[in-house]
Design an enzyme around this catalytic site. Sequence first.
Site, PDB file in Angstrom:
ATOM      1  N   GLY A  18       7.583 -43.034 -11.416  1.00 44.07           N
ATOM      2  CA  GLY A  18       6.839 -44.337 -12.012  1.00 44.07           C
ATOM      3  C   GLY A  18       6.173 -43.981 -13.120  1.00 44.07           C
ATOM      4  N   LYS A  81      13.837 -45.143  -8.472  1.00 51.80           N
ATOM      5  CA  LYS A  81      14.870 -45.892  -7.333  1.00 51.80           C
ATOM      6  C   LYS A  81      15.332 -45.018  -6.374  1.00 51.80           C
ATOM      7  CE  LYS A  81      16.160 -50.011  -9.873  1.00 51.80           C
ATOM      8  NZ  LYS A  81      16.473 -49.511 -11.271  1.00 51.80           N
ATOM      9  N   ARG A  87      24.353 -41.441  -3.006  1.00 56.38           N
ATOM     10  CA  ARG A  87      24.729 -42.612  -2.666  1.00 56.38           C
ATOM     11  C   ARG A  87      25.205 -43.283  -1.349  1.00 56.38           C
ATOM     12  NH1 ARG A  87      29.061 -43.469  -6.770  1.00 56.38           N
ATOM     13  NH2 ARG A  87      30.497 -43.453  -4.767  1.00 56.38           N
ATOM     14  N   ASP A 123       5.862 -36.326  -7.072  1.00 55.41           N
ATOM     15  CA  ASP A 123       6.626 -35.315  -6.070  1.00 55.41           C
ATOM     16  C   ASP A 123       7.824 -35.506  -5.894  1.00 55.41           C
ATOM     17  OD1 ASP A 123       5.749 -38.335  -5.345  1.00 55.41           O
ATOM     18  OD2 ASP A 123       5.438 -37.521  -3.230  1.00 55.41           O
ATOM     19  N   THR A 145       1.361 -37.733 -12.467  1.00 51.31           N
ATOM     20  CA  THR A 145       1.356 -39.028 -11.483  1.00 51.31           C
ATOM     21  C   THR A 145      -0.015 -39.686 -11.654  1.00 51.31           C
ATOM     22  OG1 THR A 145       0.855 -39.804  -9.348  1.00 51.31           O
ATOM     23  CG2 THR A 145       1.045 -37.499  -9.568  1.00 51.31           C
ATOM     24  N   ASP A 147      -1.552 -40.898  -9.293  1.00 52.78           N
ATOM     25  CA  ASP A 147      -2.226 -40.717  -7.905  1.00 52.78           C
ATOM     26  C   ASP A 147      -2.984 -39.343  -7.667  1.00 52.78           C
ATOM     27  OD1 ASP A 147      -0.728 -43.038  -7.607  1.00 52.78           O
ATOM     28  OD2 ASP A 147       0.878 -42.257  -6.554  1.00 52.78           O
ATOM     29  N   ASP A 149      -1.720 -36.603  -6.681  1.00 58.40           N
ATOM     30  CA  ASP A 149      -1.591 -36.246  -5.130  1.00 58.40           C
ATOM     31  C   ASP A 149      -0.550 -34.958  -5.155  1.00 58.40           C
ATOM     32  OD1 ASP A 149       0.767 -37.445  -5.839  1.00 58.40           O
ATOM     33  OD2 ASP A 149       0.996 -38.764  -4.321  1.00 58.40           O
ATOM     34  N   ARG A 191      -1.178 -44.601  -3.756  1.00 63.17           N
ATOM     35  CA  ARG A 191      -0.318 -44.387  -2.552  1.00 63.17           C
ATOM     36  C   ARG A 191      -0.994 -43.880  -1.295  1.00 63.17           C
ATOM     37  NH1 ARG A 191       5.426 -44.809  -3.809  1.00 63.17           N
ATOM     38  NH2 ARG A 191       5.190 -44.045  -5.566  1.00 63.17           N
ATOM     39  N   ARG A 285     -13.786 -62.238  -2.122  1.00 64.26           N
ATOM     40  CA  ARG A 285     -12.612 -62.469  -2.831  1.00 64.26           C
ATOM     41  C   ARG A 285     -11.987 -61.157  -3.230  1.00 64.26           C
ATOM     42  NH1 ARG A 285     -13.065 -67.142  -6.134  1.00 64.26           N
ATOM     43  NH2 ARG A 285     -14.043 -68.728  -4.982  1.00 64.26           N
ATOM     44  N   GLN A 293      -3.306 -50.161 -14.149  1.00 63.67           N
ATOM     45  CA  GLN A 293      -3.759 -48.728 -14.107  1.00 63.67           C
ATOM     46  C   GLN A 293      -2.928 -47.679 -14.727  1.00 63.67           C
ATOM     47  OE1 GLN A 293      -5.499 -48.284  -9.601  1.00 63.67           O
ATOM     48  NE2 GLN A 293      -4.172 -50.002 -10.023  1.00 63.67           N
ATOM     49  N   ARG A 294      -1.580 -48.128 -14.723  1.00 65.34           N
ATOM     50  CA  ARG A 294      -0.510 -47.255 -15.272  1.00 65.34           C
ATOM     51  C   ARG A 294      -0.172 -47.520 -16.699  1.00 65.34           C
ATOM     52  NH1 ARG A 294       4.043 -47.207 -10.671  1.00 65.34           N
ATOM     53  NH2 ARG A 294       5.414 -47.892 -12.383  1.00 65.34           N
TER      54      ARG A 294
HETATM   55  O1  F6P Z   1       2.945 -43.270  -7.899  1.00 70.31           O
HETATM   56  C1  F6P Z   1       2.483 -44.092  -8.604  1.00 70.31           C
HETATM   57  C2  F6P Z   1       2.316 -45.751  -8.373  1.00 70.31           C
HETATM   58  O2  F6P Z   1       1.921 -46.301  -9.220  1.00 70.31           O
HETATM   59  C3  F6P Z   1       1.531 -45.435  -6.972  1.00 70.31           C
HETATM   60  O3  F6P Z   1       0.089 -45.398  -7.170  1.00 70.31           O
HETATM   61  C4  F6P Z   1       2.126 -46.843  -6.335  1.00 70.31           C
HETATM   62  O4  F6P Z   1       2.028 -47.095  -5.059  1.00 70.31           O
HETATM   63  C5  F6P Z   1       3.495 -47.012  -6.828  1.00 70.31           C
HETATM   64  O5  F6P Z   1       3.789 -46.007  -7.909  1.00 70.31           O
HETATM   65  C6  F6P Z   1       3.965 -48.268  -7.318  1.00 70.31           C
HETATM   66  O6  F6P Z   1       5.439 -47.969  -7.486  1.00 70.31           O
HETATM   67  P1  F6P Z   1       6.169 -49.211  -8.481  1.00 70.31           P
HETATM   68  O7  F6P Z   1       5.879 -49.509  -9.871  1.00 70.31           O
HETATM   69  O8  F6P Z   1       7.369 -48.646  -8.003  1.00 70.31           O
HETATM   70  O9  F6P Z   1       5.934 -50.603  -7.536  1.00 70.31           O
END
Ligand code: F6P
Length: 367
Positions: A18, A81, A87, A123, A145, A147, A149, A191, A285, A293-294
């Site tokens: 990601g 992916k 494969r 990771d 990342t 995350d 982590d 995650r 709600r 966030q990314r």
């Molecule tokens: O590892 C980064 C992250 O944004 C996680 O926080 C989240 O669970 C995951 O990737 C989402 O992945 P995707 O963009 O493949 O849905």
Amino acid sequence: MDNVSAGIRRIAITTGGGDAPGLNAVIRAAVLSACRRGWQVIGIKRGYTGLFDHTQTTMLTRASVRGITHLGGTVIGTSSKGSPFTRYEKTSDGETRTIDLTPQALEGWRELGADALIAIGGDGSLQLAHHLHLNGVPVVGVPKTIDNDLDGTVVTFGFDTAVTVATEAIDRLHSTAEAHDRIFTVEVMGRYAGWIALHAGLAGTADVILIPEIPYELDSIVRKIKERENQGSRFAIVVVAEGAKPRGGDLAVVEHARAGGNDRLGGAAERLAVDLAAATGKETRSLVLGHIQRGGMPTARDRILSQRFGAAAVRAIADGEFGTMVALDPPDVRTVPLTDAIARMKTVPLDGDTVRSIRDMGICLGD
Ligand code: F6P
């Protein structure tokens, strides 16, 4: 110039998994540092796709990385992916056959003519980088990342931006939550680790913060909301890590992993909102912050860390420190074995001062 550095003519860079704010800043810093040493730089596009298909590579020059430090995403693309080195094929008798594509990847690597690889990833991507290293590719990793982590480094780049975006969102929810006497459950990424929830929850002064490391009890959250009501606050902000789950309950999963991938998490905040509405009778709600966030600009802190990582990765190559990852070990960036980063996931320490301070202030952690 030392012997190792003298032997380097060309390096390659890949960004995997990601995306995280700061990827372009790492790329630019590495390219500028490499060019100053007289090295060429090849970008392997879309994760490791360029190893298998050389149309998916590009030369990275001073000119091609100009003006990208503040941009989100990655100029060479990424892929999340699962492993490109494996494969899975269905056979005619319905069985699944696993085909190892490592030899093709190594052949592609040799054809690129690069002397070392900078693998920027989390990771999963660093596991793949380690696999290549074990197969003879000289690799230096860079910890990426949102995350946070990854072990072996105090912090990954991308985390600060994610926390900043989530904090701003929580700030904005406060006024509307208060105006309507509502409970808001806000789902943040991360995650299986609670770093984003913990830090954004603290910065945004949430009333409840739920992290995967502490399975929650609904009663404990309801008690906190009632306590606030008794003190005159008729609204509440609950920050929910996507990996948070009730004690004895399951993770909220949108889509289960296919071979080699990860479960797609989601729904934890909505599940809790339904339960809280029923338990408190209050209008509740939920909101999922998701990929904002990314995306977008990295914070200044992430831009600085990313550039320090990118330049340090080039120094590590010059020093022949392969099979390592650059890591923040304040006040310095140094290298650690790649295996330190991928051996285990770095989760929130429950005896750390951040968790203790949160408890001291009376913020509910769900237990
Ligand atoms: O590892 C980064 C992250 O944004 C996680 O926080 C989240 O669970 C995951 O990737 C989402 O992945 P995707 O963009 O493949 O849905």
